[in-house]
Write an enzyme that holds these catalytic residues in place. Structure first.
Site, short mmCIF file in Angstrom:
data_model
loop_
_atom_site.label_atom_id
_atom_site.label_comp_id
_atom_site.label_asym_id
_atom_site.label_seq_id
_atom_site.Cartn_x
_atom_site.Cartn_y
_atom_site.Cartn_z
N MET A 29 0.86 -1.19 0.00
CA MET A 29 0.00 0.00 0.00
C MET A 29 0.90 1.24 0.00
O MET A 29 0.46 2.32 0.41
CB MET A 29 -0.94 -0.02 1.21
CG MET A 29 -1.88 -1.23 1.16
SD MET A 29 -3.41 -1.01 2.05
CE MET A 29 -2.82 -0.82 3.70
N GLY A 35 11.32 -2.85 5.35
CA GLY A 35 10.60 -4.14 5.37
C GLY A 35 10.14 -4.50 3.96
O GLY A 35 10.33 -5.63 3.50
N HIS A 36 9.51 -3.52 3.27
CA HIS A 36 9.07 -3.78 1.89
C HIS A 36 10.28 -4.07 1.00
O HIS A 36 10.24 -4.95 0.15
CB HIS A 36 8.35 -2.56 1.30
CG HIS A 36 7.08 -2.18 2.00
ND1 HIS A 36 6.95 -1.05 2.76
CD2 HIS A 36 5.88 -2.81 2.03
CE1 HIS A 36 5.72 -0.98 3.23
NE2 HIS A 36 5.04 -2.02 2.82
N GLN A 60 -10.28 -2.64 2.67
CA GLN A 60 -9.74 -3.35 3.84
C GLN A 60 -9.65 -2.46 5.07
O GLN A 60 -9.16 -2.89 6.11
CB GLN A 60 -8.40 -4.00 3.52
CG GLN A 60 -7.24 -3.03 3.32
CD GLN A 60 -5.98 -3.76 2.89
OE1 GLN A 60 -5.88 -4.17 1.74
NE2 GLN A 60 -5.02 -3.93 3.79
N ARG A 188 2.83 2.69 9.21
CA ARG A 188 2.16 3.54 10.21
C ARG A 188 3.16 4.19 11.17
O ARG A 188 2.84 5.18 11.83
CB ARG A 188 1.13 2.73 11.00
CG ARG A 188 -0.10 2.39 10.16
CD ARG A 188 -1.18 1.73 10.99
NE ARG A 188 -2.38 1.52 10.20
CZ ARG A 188 -2.59 0.48 9.39
NH1 ARG A 188 -1.68 -0.45 9.28
NH2 ARG A 188 -3.72 0.38 8.70
O1 PAF Z 1 -0.12 -5.74 3.74
C1 PAF Z 1 -0.54 -4.84 2.99
O2 PAF Z 1 0.12 -3.83 2.75
C2 PAF Z 1 -1.91 -4.99 2.35
O3 PAF Z 1 -2.79 -5.66 3.20
C3 PAF Z 1 -1.87 -5.67 0.97
C4 PAF Z 1 -1.36 -7.10 1.08
C5 PAF Z 1 -0.98 -4.88 0.03
C6 PAF Z 1 -3.28 -5.72 0.36
O4 PAF Z 1 -3.78 -4.44 0.17
#
Ligand code: PAF
Length: 281
Positions: A29, A35-36, A60, A188
């Site tokens: 997102m 981490g990403h 979500q 966050r």
């Molecule tokens: O973990 C996240 O950032 C979100 O839940 C994801 C997997 C990208 C789905 O929107």
């Protein structure tokens, strides 16, 4: 670096890769952090082409303020990805592109995984996650998709999703990346002050203590121990602490030698909600 906002152009780009090459996928997102990047680096090692999606998925979020305040900075995300490899493909659609006029989540049954922990506190959250991932998986058709263990419940649910939807995708779980202080990296965290970040290290400290005590204490003693730690803390509000079976995610009340357990925690610091977890045995 290629950035696509439109599915047709992304799919046209991917078409020649599909024949003989492996496609790795890292759904995000945005508000990318180390981490990403760890997920992306692993995907780069294990695939020939890597797609990173950046989409703040409205279905979500059960809290409108959290959705509104979720950090968004596509230029910085692009620069970060470019700094590790300039062949990464970014897919950054808008909600209309993804959902059309019907921004609705599908109702999923994930065999009960969805009713535990996060599911109790974020109604409909996993339907939203399942819906967006099913859409993205079906368009991108990756060979491998990468998820962080910080959202451990999400990881287990995604494994279930590909079974339910019968998708030939390998789901790869990647260990949590932490700051030196132990704080688990999260988008966050960008909303925390330096002082709050220091306070938030209590999550890691508590999980580490629980891990240390796991062999010598009962689960009930550990639950009480954690409640006591947060009882008198006026900065951090404990939403839940649970020791759960790693596979079923069911709350554990007794230990069995044969099972794997994990401790899970969710805490509010002001209006910001942080989660973390740790394997115990
Ligand atoms: O973990 C996240 O950032 C979100 O839940 C994801 C997997 C990208 C789905 O929107």
């Amino acid at each position: 670096m290629s950035v696509y906002t439109n599915k047709e152009s992304l799919l046209a780009f991917l078409k020649p890769w599909r024949k003989s090459k492996k496609i790795g996928f890292v759904p995000t997102m945005g508000a990318l952090h180390e981490g990403h990047l760890t997920l992306v680096k692993k995907a780069l090692k294990e695939n020939d082409c890597v797609v990173v999606s950046i989409f703040v998925n409205p279905t979500q979020f059960n809290n409108p303020e959290d959705l509104e305040k979720y950090p968004r900075d596509l230029d910085t995300d692009e620069a970060l990805l470019n700094s590790i490899d300039n062949n990464i493909v970014i897919y950054a659609p808008n909600a209309q592109e993804v959902y059309g006029d019907d921004v609705e989540a599908t109702d999923y049954s994930f065999g009960g995984l969805e009713f535990e922990m996060e599911g109790k506190h974020r109604e409909g959250h996993f339907n939203g996650v399942g819906t967006i991932l099913n859409i993205l998986f079906r368009s991108i058709k990756p060979d491998n998709a990468y998820f962080g263990q910080k959202d451990f419940q999400q990881l287990q649910i995604v494994k279930k999703l590909v079974k339910i939807e019968d998708l030939p995708i390998t789901i790869v779980g990647v260990p949590i990346v932490r700051e030196k202080s132990g704080l688990a990296l999260s988008s966050r965290n960008k909303r925390l002050t330096e002082e709050e970040k220091k306070e938030a290290t209590l999550l890691y400290k508590t999980l580490s203590e629980v891990k240390e005590k796991f062999a010598s204490h009962t689960i009930s003693e550990l639950n009480d121990y954690v409640k006591e730690i947060f009882k008198n803390n006026d900065q951090l509000l404990l939403e839940y602490f649970e020791i759960a079976n790693e596979n079923t995610l069911k709350t554990a009340t007794k230990k069995s030698e044969k099972e794997k357990y994990r401790a899970f925690i969710a805490v509010f610091i002001g209006k910001i909600r942080l989660i973390d977890n740790m394997a115990l045995n």
